[in-house]
Design an enzyme around this catalytic site. Structure first.
Site, PDB file in Angstrom:
ATOM      1  N   SER A 149       0.831  -1.208   0.000  1.00 46.90           N
ATOM      2  CA  SER A 149       0.000   0.000   0.000  1.00 46.90           C
ATOM      3  C   SER A 149       0.866   1.258   0.000  1.00 46.90           C
ATOM      4  O   SER A 149       1.998   1.269   0.484  1.00 46.90           O
ATOM      5  CB  SER A 149      -0.914   0.020   1.221  1.00 46.90           C
ATOM      6  OG  SER A 149      -1.781  -1.086   1.192  1.00 46.90           O
TER       7      SER A 149
HETATM    8  N1  SAH Z   1      -0.999  -4.692   3.988  1.00 46.26           N
HETATM    9  C1  SAH Z   1      -0.265  -4.687   2.765  1.00 46.26           C
HETATM   10  C2  SAH Z   1      -1.146  -4.498   1.579  1.00 46.26           C
HETATM   11  C3  SAH Z   1      -1.243  -5.744   0.792  1.00 46.26           C
HETATM   12  S1  SAH Z   1      -2.326  -5.669  -0.596  1.00 46.26           S
HETATM   13  C4  SAH Z   1       0.854  -3.660   2.863  1.00 46.26           C
HETATM   14  O1  SAH Z   1       1.472  -3.579   3.879  1.00 46.26           O
HETATM   15  O2  SAH Z   1       1.138  -2.960   1.928  1.00 46.26           O
HETATM   16  C5  SAH Z   1      -3.744  -6.486   0.023  1.00 46.26           C
HETATM   17  C6  SAH Z   1      -3.595  -7.936   0.332  1.00 46.26           C
HETATM   18  O3  SAH Z   1      -4.881  -8.420   0.713  1.00 46.26           O
HETATM   19  C7  SAH Z   1      -3.145  -8.836  -0.820  1.00 46.26           C
HETATM   20  O4  SAH Z   1      -1.967  -9.462  -0.459  1.00 46.26           O
HETATM   21  C8  SAH Z   1      -4.285  -9.823  -0.979  1.00 46.26           C
HETATM   22  O5  SAH Z   1      -3.875 -11.128  -1.294  1.00 46.26           O
HETATM   23  C9  SAH Z   1      -4.918  -9.779   0.403  1.00 46.26           C
HETATM   24  N2  SAH Z   1      -6.301 -10.258   0.493  1.00 46.26           N
HETATM   25  C10 SAH Z   1      -7.338 -10.067  -0.350  1.00 46.26           C
HETATM   26  N3  SAH Z   1      -8.454 -10.697   0.108  1.00 46.26           N
HETATM   27  C11 SAH Z   1      -8.094 -11.309   1.277  1.00 46.26           C
HETATM   28  C12 SAH Z   1      -8.771 -12.126   2.228  1.00 46.26           C
HETATM   29  N4  SAH Z   1     -10.059 -12.484   2.078  1.00 46.26           N
HETATM   30  N5  SAH Z   1      -8.086 -12.581   3.292  1.00 46.26           N
HETATM   31  C13 SAH Z   1      -6.785 -12.264   3.474  1.00 46.26           C
HETATM   32  N6  SAH Z   1      -6.073 -11.506   2.613  1.00 46.26           N
HETATM   33  C14 SAH Z   1      -6.719 -11.036   1.525  1.00 46.26           C
END
Ligand code: SAH
Length: 302
Positions: A149
């Site tokens: 993010s």
């Molecule tokens: N928190 C991260 C952002 C990752 S992007 C950071 O530090 O930048 C969002 C993430 O959400 C992705 O890796 C995706 O696989 C995950 N995601 C989407 N749906 C999900 C679910 N139902 N359970 C767990 N993770 C999920």
């Protein structure tokens, strides 16, 4: 890293600064091992310095400098500073401070959040090819069609979570969507315990590998479908979704403590950040805050 002994603080540089080939090999090995389910792992409890982080920058806002972030922050600052000086990359604390100055100009006010952003080595969560872009305000690819993010949105969501009835105190926090683990690290500096769930096994493994050298004692990573939350650990003071669904799963609302806050992007093509607060056992309030753009929230695991 796997197979290394680094039981003393400060950590030896070698435990943080892997050669890229070694890091890749370890990651591949871990991905290959991913058939074995590993739920609810503690990243690594270990020796941590108890003092306040002495390396918080001098030009940071005064209030931020006075903060005693928890010990994880101290570790992160030291580790990242070692890493920066060793690699010679453009990842000095000055670059991070400039990012924090920009965040303040973008409207982030909470000094604890600004200090946590300053202490978090975002470059260590990216592939080496992207590390030089780590402190620009952009989301960047982390593989599996997912992104780390944007710093602004990480800071904003945590700031909203802390603007609660308990005056910022966050004991138990849940993050849905660990990705590479960066936001979990920032959260760990302003919360007592952070639980983070990821549905993509390869990313769950990546986050473990990225966080392990930082030896953060209060993050627990789970592999699973975050839409189900963690009923065995609930209730949570705060829940952050790092992926956007068409609405917020009711299961997660049920896992909020009364007085707790949930921050989530909601929508498809057009998304907005929503704040949901649990008012009582049966009542929740909702506020729509600002536009945002996140990867989709999907059910099940892969
Ligand atoms: N928190 C991260 C952002 C990752 S992007 C950071 O530090 O930048 C969002 C993430 O959400 C992705 O890796 C995706 O696989 C995950 N995601 C989407 N749906 C999900 C679910 N139902 N359970 C767990 N993770 C999920």
């Amino acid at each position: 890293m796997t197979g290394r002994k680094a039981t003393k603080f400060p950590l030896p540089l070698s435990s943080v600064m892997d050669k890229s080939s070694k890091r890749k090999a370890t990651e591949n090995k871990n991905v290959a091992r991913s058939a074995q389910s590993q739920r609810g792992e503690v990243v690594k409890a270990s020796h941590v310095s108890r003092g306040a982080p002495e390396l918080i920058s001098r030009s940071a806002p005064k209030a931020a400098r006075k903060l005693a972030l928890n010990s994880a922050a101290a570790v992160a600052v030291k580790v990242s500073t070692q890493a920066a000086s060793e690699s010679g990359m453009l990842v000095s604390s000055a670059v991070r401070r400039a990012m924090v100055d920009r965040l303040a100009m973008q409207g982030i006010r909470d000094p604890q959040v600004l200090a946590a952003m300053e202490a978090s080595p975002r470059h260590l969560f990216l592939d080496e090819g992207l590390a030089s872009q780590a402190y620009i305000d952009a989301s960047l690819p982390i593989g599996y069609q997912q992104t780390i993010s944007q710093p602004y949105i990480v800071a904003r969501m945590i700031e909203i979570l802390r603007d609660n009835r308990k005056k910022g105190e966050l004991n138990r926090v849940l993050e849905i969507g660990t990705g590479c683990g960066y936001q979990a690290l920032v959260l760990s500096m302003v919360s007592r315990d952070v639980y983070s769930i990821e549905r993509i096994k390869g990313l769950h493994e990546l986050a473990k590998n990225r966080l392990r050298p930082l030896r953060v004692p209060n993050i627990r990573l789970h592999f699973g479908d975050g839409m189900l939350g963690l009923p065995q650990v609930a209730p949570f003071d705060g829940i952050i979704l790092a992926a956007a669904g068409m609405d917020v799963p009711h299961t997660l609302l049920e896992q909020l403590a009364v007085g707790g806050r949930l921050v989530a992007p909601v929508g498809g093509e057009k998304q907005s950040l929503q704040l949901i607060e649990r008012i009582s056992a049966t009542k929740w309030s909702k506020a729509v805050l600002e536009e945002c753009h996140f990867v989709p929230l999907l059910s099940g695991t892969v």
